[in-house]
Write an enzyme that holds these catalytic residues in place. Structure first.
Site, short mmCIF file in Angstrom:
data_model
loop_
_atom_site.label_atom_id
_atom_site.label_comp_id
_atom_site.label_asym_id
_atom_site.label_seq_id
_atom_site.Cartn_x
_atom_site.Cartn_y
_atom_site.Cartn_z
N ALA A 1 -3.81 -81.78 -2.59
CA ALA A 1 -4.31 -82.92 -3.37
C ALA A 1 -5.76 -83.24 -3.06
O ALA A 1 -6.50 -83.70 -3.94
CB ALA A 1 -3.43 -84.14 -3.11
N LYS A 2 -6.20 -83.00 -1.83
CA LYS A 2 -7.58 -83.31 -1.46
C LYS A 2 -8.58 -82.43 -2.21
O LYS A 2 -9.72 -82.84 -2.45
CB LYS A 2 -7.75 -83.15 0.05
CG LYS A 2 -6.90 -84.11 0.88
CD LYS A 2 -7.21 -84.02 2.35
CE LYS A 2 -6.79 -82.70 2.97
NZ LYS A 2 -5.33 -82.48 2.95
N LYS B 1 -9.17 -76.11 10.47
CA LYS B 1 -9.22 -75.73 9.07
C LYS B 1 -10.50 -76.27 8.46
O LYS B 1 -10.84 -77.43 8.65
CB LYS B 1 -8.00 -76.27 8.32
CG LYS B 1 -6.67 -75.71 8.84
CD LYS B 1 -5.49 -76.36 8.15
CE LYS B 1 -4.17 -75.80 8.66
NZ LYS B 1 -3.00 -76.46 8.05
N LYS C 1 9.16 -77.42 1.36
CA LYS C 1 8.25 -78.56 1.18
C LYS C 1 7.25 -78.24 0.09
O LYS C 1 6.65 -77.16 0.09
CB LYS C 1 7.53 -78.91 2.48
CG LYS C 1 6.72 -80.22 2.36
CD LYS C 1 6.19 -80.68 3.70
CE LYS C 1 4.94 -79.94 4.09
NZ LYS C 1 4.38 -80.45 5.36
N LYS D 1 3.81 -79.53 -2.17
CA LYS D 1 2.64 -80.40 -2.24
C LYS D 1 2.68 -81.21 -3.53
O LYS D 1 3.03 -80.69 -4.60
CB LYS D 1 1.36 -79.57 -2.18
CG LYS D 1 1.19 -78.78 -0.89
CD LYS D 1 0.97 -79.69 0.30
CE LYS D 1 0.68 -78.90 1.55
NZ LYS D 1 0.36 -79.76 2.71
N ASP E 1 4.82 -83.53 0.13
CA ASP E 1 3.67 -83.89 0.96
C ASP E 1 2.51 -84.26 0.04
O ASP E 1 2.00 -83.41 -0.70
CB ASP E 1 3.29 -82.70 1.86
CG ASP E 1 2.14 -82.98 2.78
OD1 ASP E 1 1.59 -84.10 2.75
OD2 ASP E 1 1.78 -82.08 3.56
N GLU F 1 5.87 -87.14 2.71
CA GLU F 1 4.89 -86.98 3.78
C GLU F 1 3.50 -87.47 3.37
O GLU F 1 3.05 -87.19 2.26
CB GLU F 1 4.82 -85.50 4.17
CG GLU F 1 3.93 -85.19 5.35
CD GLU F 1 4.08 -83.74 5.78
OE1 GLU F 1 3.10 -83.17 6.29
OE2 GLU F 1 5.19 -83.17 5.60
N GLU G 1 0.37 -85.76 11.30
CA GLU G 1 -0.29 -84.48 11.53
C GLU G 1 -1.80 -84.59 11.68
O GLU G 1 -2.43 -83.79 12.38
CB GLU G 1 0.02 -83.50 10.40
CG GLU G 1 -0.61 -83.85 9.08
CD GLU G 1 -0.38 -82.79 8.01
OE1 GLU G 1 -1.34 -82.15 7.59
OE2 GLU G 1 0.79 -82.61 7.62
N HIS H 1 3.70 -80.34 13.12
CA HIS H 1 2.88 -79.77 12.05
C HIS H 1 2.32 -78.41 12.43
O HIS H 1 1.73 -78.26 13.50
CB HIS H 1 1.73 -80.73 11.73
CG HIS H 1 0.68 -80.15 10.85
ND1 HIS H 1 -0.55 -79.73 11.31
CD2 HIS H 1 0.67 -79.89 9.51
CE1 HIS H 1 -1.28 -79.26 10.32
NE2 HIS H 1 -0.57 -79.34 9.21
#
Length: 376
Positions: A27-28, A62, A175, A177, A206, A232, A258, A308
């Protein structure tokens, strides 16, 4: 200098750039906060002693931060020389004070984490035990879920197929996103995967800190009928009060932690009741020594645990948690190691190999972009 039974005589650190097969977006990225991720910067520490014992540990970053972690580790590495490797708590404090002016969270302790993990690996190898057994395992395997197939850059058809494939391969949960600007798109993706999988397959989502409090309430309410294992990071990682409000309002558990970068930050999250599921990351909070402190706080409050990333470390730590935890499965780090974890029947299994049970591959050595060694 320590007067213990052994002493550290050599420390080698390596900065390794791990390329990812596909650029990764969550999403970022969709909202312009970050660019797609194409690589992971790994910081490895290899510690040797006079008696010939050896330990290996790692941290990571990252996007930005890898060169900074390596630079800090290079500055403080000489502090380890001459110390008894069994004095892990003493050494952690000594490393922190060596760089005290840059603080006790974030990049500084993420550099320390590589050394701390290596010391625990060495200690377990000396005991001829897998690290989880050394810590006092409650189980020989841990429930695992896959995240790497559910990123937002992939079309829904690919996500659905990869989810089904992961379950066939023995993964215990999936999971996905979420965090599209259009919430309907998120609901459509999650619903499509739920329809493809058997209802008994655990499903998590998440949001990667995407929503504000109003959007989070609406999305949590919309997702409630799907009976997810957790939602999340619906809010900013440091909005513990907002996470507490969601956890108090909805039946679906709220997971976060996380992105927190110290034990103290996790302690505040837990104190404020900001998570039903705590998600610490050992490399991000200073290593195994600090993770164990967070784990004790979480246990005291009867919280769920789902570490995480970095499954090569976290499977051991999760095995030592009293309440049945989850471990996140990513295959991204596989090329770095000669050994790989066994996954079957929805669970990730501890290996019988001593320590972490991993050694660096020739490919990892080939991806090395910087290294430094101190002896004495």
């Amino acid at each position: 200098m320590s007067t213990g039974f052994d002493r550290i005589s050599r420390v080698k650190i390596s900065s390794i750039t791990l390329p990812l097969p596909t650029a990764i977006s969550d999403a970022k990225v969709l909202t312009g906060r970050q660019r797609p991720m194409t690589e992971v910067a790994m910081l490895f520490a290899e510690i040797s002693t006079d008696d010939g014992a050896e330990g290996i540990g790692f941290s990571y970053s990252k996007r930005a931060g890898g060169p900074g972690q390596f630079a800090h580790a290079r500055e403080i590495a000489p502090v380890l020389l001459g110390e008894d490797p069994s004095d892990i708590g003493k050494i952690w404090d000594k490393l922190v004070w060596a760089g005290a002016s840059v603080g006790r969270s974030g990049l500084a302790i993420q550099a320390i984490a590589a050394f701390d993990v290596a010391l625990w690996d060495l200690k377990a190898k000396r005991a001829d035990l897998p690290l989880g057994k050394l810590l006092g395992a409650h189980r020989d395997s841990v429930r695992c879920y896959n995240t790497s197939g559910g990123f937002l850059h992939a079309p829904i058809e690919e996500v659905v197929e990869r989810a089904a494939s992961s379950v066939r391969d023995g993964i215990g949960g999936i999971k996905l996103k979420v965090g599209h600007p259009d919430g309907a798109a998120d609901l459509a993706r999650v619903s499509a995967v739920r329809e493809k999988l058997d209802d008994s397959v655990p499903l998590m989502v998440d949001a990667n800190q995407q929503w504000d409090r109003t959007a989070a309430r609406r999305m949590c309410r919309a997702l409630e009928p799907l009976e997810l294992v957790w939602i999340e990071e619906p809010l900013d990682a440091y909005d513990s009060a907002g996470h507490h409000a969601l956890a108090s309002t909805f039946d679906t558990p709220i997971a976060t932690g996380e992105m927190l970068a110290s034990t103290a930050e996790h302690a505040e999250l837990i104190r404020l009741g900001g998570a039903d599921v705590v998600q610490p990351d050992a490399p991000r909070i200073g290593g195994i020594s600090r993770f164990l402190k967070v784990m004790a706080l979480a246990e005291q409050q009867h919280l769920q645990l789902a570490p995480h990333f970095a499954m090569e470390i976290h499977v051991h730590l999760a095995a030592a948690y009293p309440h049945e935890p989850w471990v996140e499965h990513f295959e991204w780090l596989d090329p770095l190691f000669n050994e790989h974890l066994e996954i079957s029947d929805g669970r990730m299994h501890l290996s019988a190999r001593p320590g972490l049970g991993v050694t660096l591959s020739d490919q990892a050595r080939a991806w090395t972009v910087a290294e430094h060694e101190v002896t004495g």
